[in-house]
Design a protein around this motif. Structure first.
Motif: not given
Length: 366
Positions: A231-233, A336-337, A213-215, A43-44
């Motif tokens: 740490r999922p994003g 994200c991109a 961890g990731s989503t 999300h930045k």
């Protein structure tokens, strides 16, 4: 203002879905008894990071130093920079950041760690660092076992750093086609992290954090035995990549791109005002057969291909009443991109625009 009055192309975020996604993954972490340190590269935006912290996250993760600076500017912390910091200019920025925010940095080499240590000694501080270990993905990270032990022994001589954690990222979870495979990745990822932490403790390091961890594997947080956090994003917004990974369904995706039909050159073709400069070319096609995106409310439309400024839609017979000037919402392949391509996101509730948030970390890739 109503969302369909917005100038296009633009990012639209459904507030209710966003809040539900934040709460859902926080609940998964809580139920597994591990902390959540979400990755803000998705999300930045400090305002969304603040929502995650308020829901129970222990801090945030970023990829680049520029993202960390943007988050600190917004009053967000603690911050984990899960990326090697290399070079004089960046080290000077890191020391300035460390003077005003709680920062931890990942390293996977003596060279990166030594640079941080020297800069920290000159600044009169000790920088906490975590060692990144490769759990089989083949990207960054020291290899587990003897290579890790060798690096650990080398880092013991550096006065400006304090090794307090290990982190791993098993990106191979995106390649799994079944939940059984994803669970196995989660288990092995956590096992690698835990074994690495124990090896470093054997060298005398006070390892407190074991981060994984990731989503795609966040649903299986309870299988990450030995991990202290994940740490999922991407979970905050969701996209078609996460739909493919079965981390969420299309209806849970909070971020869409609002576009306008600008050309109808053929009965079975429409052109929209967004191409790769908005949607990017990252990721694979939709897992549900809709091409480079999913048009909400129009499941028969295929987002066929993009140029830089044009998006081409293939229209089935039932969709050929689409007119120039019509607006559509499209779930992207990789959110994200997309976020990194535009300056603001529009927060909506229903069809009403509630807020416009600057994307503070947009373009902060240094």
């Amino acid at each position: 203002m109503q969302k369909y009055e917005l100038d296009t192309p633009c990012i639209v975020v459904d507030q209710d879905k966003l809040k539900a996604n934040i709460a859902r993954v926080q609940r998964l972490a809580d139920e597994a008894g591990i902390a959540l340190r979400p990755h803000a590269k998705t999300h930045k935006t400090p305002q969304i990071a603040r929502m995650q912290l308020k829901a129970g996250a222990v801090g945030i993760t970023v990829a680049k130093l520029g993202e960390a600076e943007a988050m600190a500017d917004g009053g967000i912390g603690p911050i984990l920079i899960a990326y090697p910091i290399v070079g004089k200019t960046k080290l000077e920025r890191l020391m300035r950041l460390a003077a005003r925010a709680e920062v931890t940095v990942a390293v996977d080499s003596l060279e990166a760690a030594a640079g941080i240590s020297d800069a920290a000694v000159n600044a009169g501080i000790v920088m906490p660092v975590w060692i990144e270990v490769d759990p089989g993905y083949g990207r960054a990270g020291v290899q587990p076992g003897e290579a890790l032990l060798r690096l650990g022994r080398e880092l013991r001589t550096l006065a400006g750093i304090r090794v307090t954690g290990v982190l791993v990222f098993a990106g191979q979870s995106y390649d799994e086609d079944s939940d059984e495979g994803r669970i196995l990745v989660a288990e092995r990822e956590a096992a690698t992290a835990l074994a690495s932490a124990e090896a470093l403790r054997g060298l005398g390091f006070p390892i407190e954090s074991v981060s994984a961890g990731s989503t795609p594997v966040s649903r299986f947080a309870s299988a990450m035995k030995g991990a202290t956090e994940m740490r999922p994003g991407t979970y905050v917004f969701g996209d078609l990549t996460q739909v493919k990974a079965k981390a969420m369904n299309v209806g849970e995706c909070a971020l869409t791109v609002l576009v306008t039909v600008v050309s109808r050159p053929a009965p079975d073709r429409a052109v929209i005002d967004a191409g790769t400069k908005v949607f990017t070319s990252d990721g694979e096609d939709s897992p549900i057969g809709t091409g480079r995106g999913y048009v909400i409310g129009h499941p028969g439309i295929e987002v066929a291909w993009f140029n830089e400024e044009h998006g081409v839609l293939r229209l089935p017979p039932e969709e050929r009443e689409l007119k120039i000037g019509d607006k559509l919402e499209i779930v992207p392949v990789h959110c994200c991109a997309v976020v990194n391509m535009l300056d603001v996101m529009h927060m909506v509730q229903g069809d009403e625009v509630k807020d416009v948030l600057p994307i503070a970390g947009r373009g902060r890739v240094k």
